[in-house]
Design a protein around this motif. Sequence first.
Motif, mmCIF file in Angstrom:
data_model
loop_
_atom_site.group_PDB
_atom_site.id
_atom_site.type_symbol
_atom_site.label_atom_id
_atom_site.label_comp_id
_atom_site.label_asym_id
_atom_site.label_seq_id
_atom_site.Cartn_x
_atom_site.Cartn_y
_atom_site.Cartn_z
ATOM 1 N N CYS A 91 1.486 -1.139 -0.560
ATOM 2 C CA CYS A 91 0.182 -0.179 -0.176
ATOM 3 C C CYS A 91 0.791 1.686 -0.243
ATOM 4 N N GLN A 92 1.747 1.437 -0.977
ATOM 5 C CA GLN A 92 2.558 1.958 -1.348
ATOM 6 C C GLN A 92 2.275 3.279 -2.309
ATOM 7 N N ALA A 133 3.268 7.499 -5.120
ATOM 8 C CA ALA A 133 3.267 6.724 -4.379
ATOM 9 C C ALA A 133 2.150 7.161 -2.992
ATOM 10 N N LEU A 134 2.564 6.880 -1.740
ATOM 11 C CA LEU A 134 1.392 6.836 -0.797
ATOM 12 C C LEU A 134 2.031 7.002 -0.238
ATOM 13 N N ASP A 135 1.503 7.650 1.420
ATOM 14 C CA ASP A 135 2.351 8.158 2.515
ATOM 15 C C ASP A 135 2.390 7.077 3.787
ATOM 16 N N ALA A 136 2.525 5.475 3.350
ATOM 17 C CA ALA A 136 2.216 4.854 3.807
ATOM 18 C C ALA A 136 3.369 3.841 4.447
ATOM 19 N N VAL A 137 3.663 3.936 6.149
ATOM 20 C CA VAL A 137 5.018 3.158 6.000
ATOM 21 C C VAL A 137 5.215 2.319 6.470
ATOM 22 N N GLU A 183 11.606 5.883 -4.389
ATOM 23 C CA GLU A 183 11.590 6.678 -3.868
ATOM 24 C C GLU A 183 11.746 7.480 -5.744
ATOM 25 N N ARG A 218 8.210 8.542 -5.423
ATOM 26 C CA ARG A 218 8.040 9.655 -4.617
ATOM 27 C C ARG A 218 8.031 11.604 -5.353
#
Length: 223
Positions: free
Chosen positions: A43-44, A61-65, A77, A80
Amino acid sequence: MAQFAEELFLLLIDNASGQPGLDDPRRAHVLAAATLLDIAHACQVRPTVDGEPAPQGHLIALDAVGPVDPVTAPALEYLRAAPRRPGQAIKVLGRSAERLLAEHLERSGQIRRVPVRSGVLRRRTSTLLTDRRRVGPARDALMAALFERRPPSAATAATITVLHAADGLGALLSLNDRGWRWVHARAGEIASGSWLDESATGLAEINLAVTASAVRQALAELT
């Protein structure tokens, strides 16, 4: 962990020759595509939809950590920095996908690369599997999904999807015409997302299937 891309790389290695069973650039493309599906399953990343600032169908890109992985980190990268068309992302990431995977798998002791002479002056690298604990079950799961219609896991569905889109299943299978008709029909079902109805799914699997749809379309256009 780049599960999909790593297992696909291991599956493509021919035991007899120590060489990958799929030609370049298709090999570069499917490994890059599998890397994208790895981060989609985490989920990135996902495709954009109508109404978002980026054009529809671009990968964002998603904010999932999540944990930093040496194989998938460059892809994340790259996305993003800006939304990318799936085909563009596959081509760019394909330039380094195989190298990153080989280096990681060698560091972790799953493969060993040996220089061999292929001519009077020419040398090439032979890749030896030193640990079959992953590739054996991965191959068994792929065969069961294709020939026994067993519900595929996310990893198996990802492998089948990218190889089917790139017309690359011949790198793993040797079949007669009847067998290929069966495999292409079953692989087409899985690639189209039918595996979501066959397997237990959650948000990660749904995001994977949505992203896989965009990625397989781009792969087919690149082949």
